[in-house]
Scaffold this motif. Sequence first.
Motif, PDB file in Angstrom:
ATOM      1  N   VAL A  88     -23.832  45.982  20.263  1.00 17.78           N
ATOM      2  CA  VAL A  88     -23.618  45.518  18.883  1.00 17.78           C
ATOM      3  C   VAL A  88     -24.729  46.062  17.986  1.00 17.78           C
ATOM      4  N   GLY A  89     -25.974  45.820  18.400  1.00 20.16           N
ATOM      5  CA  GLY A  89     -27.111  46.227  17.574  1.00 20.16           C
ATOM      6  C   GLY A  89     -27.173  47.733  17.385  1.00 20.16           C
ATOM      7  N   ALA A  90     -26.928  48.496  18.452  1.00 23.44           N
ATOM      8  CA  ALA A  90     -27.018  49.959  18.340  1.00 23.44           C
ATOM      9  C   ALA A  90     -25.926  50.477  17.398  1.00 23.44           C
ATOM     10  N   THR A  91     -24.700  49.949  17.523  1.00 23.81           N
ATOM     11  CA  THR A  91     -23.608  50.377  16.635  1.00 23.81           C
ATOM     12  C   THR A  91     -23.998  50.112  15.175  1.00 23.81           C
ATOM     13  N   GLU A  92     -24.564  48.928  14.926  1.00 28.34           N
ATOM     14  CA  GLU A  92     -24.936  48.574  13.542  1.00 28.34           C
ATOM     15  C   GLU A  92     -26.074  49.452  13.028  1.00 28.34           C
ATOM     16  N   ASN A  93     -27.064  49.711  13.904  1.00 26.19           N
ATOM     17  CA  ASN A  93     -28.215  50.502  13.471  1.00 26.19           C
ATOM     18  C   ASN A  93     -27.810  51.938  13.135  1.00 26.19           C
ATOM     19  N   ILE A  94     -26.850  52.491  13.899  1.00 20.41           N
ATOM     20  CA  ILE A  94     -26.366  53.856  13.603  1.00 20.41           C
ATOM     21  C   ILE A  94     -25.689  53.860  12.226  1.00 20.41           C
TER      22      ILE A  94
END
Length: 425
Positions: free
Chosen positions: A163-169
């Motif tokens: 979740v966090g990686a998708t949002e950060n990208i």
Amino acid sequence: MEKLKINGGRKLRGETRVQGAKNACLPILAAAALGESCIIHNCPDLTDTHAALKILESLGVCTEFENNTVRTHSCGSLSSCRIPDGLMKEMRSSVMFLGAILSKCKRAEITYPGGCSIGARPIDLHLEAFRKMGAEIEEEGDKIICTIDEIKSAKINLGFPSVGATENIMLLSAVSNAEIEIDNAAAEPEILDLQNFINSMGGNICSGGRKVFIKGVKELGNTEYKIMPDRIAALTYLSGIAACGGMGKLNSVRPEHMVLPLKILERGGSEIECGDDFIIMKAPSRPKSYGKIITLPYPGFPTDAQAIFMAAASRGRGKSSFKENIFENRFRHVSEIRKLGGRIETEGNEAEICGRRRLHGEVLTAKDLRGGAALVVAGLAAKGETIIENIGYIDRGYENIERSFGDFGAEIARVDESYGREIHS
Ligand code: UD1
């Protein structure tokens, strides 16, 4: 030190309004740093929301919080590219600001958010993706320094739909000359909320299934946006009703975000009626077996609802079992529910629950946010007095859990250390 005091063992009946989603609010506040002036409604009044506002202020963004509405105003560039260590440690999700700061300043400095009580929670997938997009990353002790000249187009395949990686990208590439395709992206509704928020400022992000496409735009502007309802808070209240028996209505919810958990509640014998923005649930006096619940990325069963469903299953008829696939240390509520008389056996990431008709009140300690909420659910179902300590964890995710359950007629109050004084908010 505040505690929750519950006089449990009563059926619940009533209705409540569900707060805005914490997990949507935090990345949306990070995205606000990319735009100009934002008015964001339905922000939950939580310690984590205020921590995110402090981070925005430390970056030079003006913020205001009133009646669940946040107003932000950023004047072009950020005045700082560094999140102070104290704020990083205050809230793990501060890592969500990395992408936004790097995008704006071409440099970002944070300290490692570190592990937390539910698991190690590394950020390697975030950093690997940033490298693919052209970032240079130096790690010195627990310091992370990212720099980037230009955000490059890339096709990123996430090893796990984080979740966090998708949002950060999304946050790094929304304003850029790049085109980014994410494969195996997370598809949680909170990510779609972030996408909609960025698009409402003029961004160009679309998604479907496990794919996200981001076409960077030159700049983002102003917006007025309403954050989606909190599906985990909603499931907490439904689990409470399931554990105690009774009937309740939730207003301001999005039932389509909870399809699988609602099916499982029905499997447990509850009758559920859904409208566009409400759920009515009628629960038998004790839930039937939930069968086997396996946590998985959305649309699978949410890891954040595992503990609260386990609490309801502890008062069920027959056996239910759980397999936790997302975080490695998410059974810390088990020893506490056992104190109430719950019969739970665990082995590795699996737990088997043999429901009991009668649980009894005890003094319990919350050890993490959702595990703490699970103790409230179990305490409401247990006969007699339950005291829950360490409720700062619960306050990170629920605006006022005692008031919400109070709306269903539960006897639950916040008390100070001496138990003598009731605190009304
Ligand atoms: C978010 C939610 C959290 C929820 C979780 C899973 C917020 C603020 N928090 O957390 O409530 O429980 O999604 O739905 O939205 N992982 C790695 N490397 C990485 C990133 C993640 O190994 O770089 C692992 C994690 O350790 C974990 C799993 O992937 O085991 C899922 O993590 P992720 O989806 O990233 O969760 P969060 O964004 O931290």
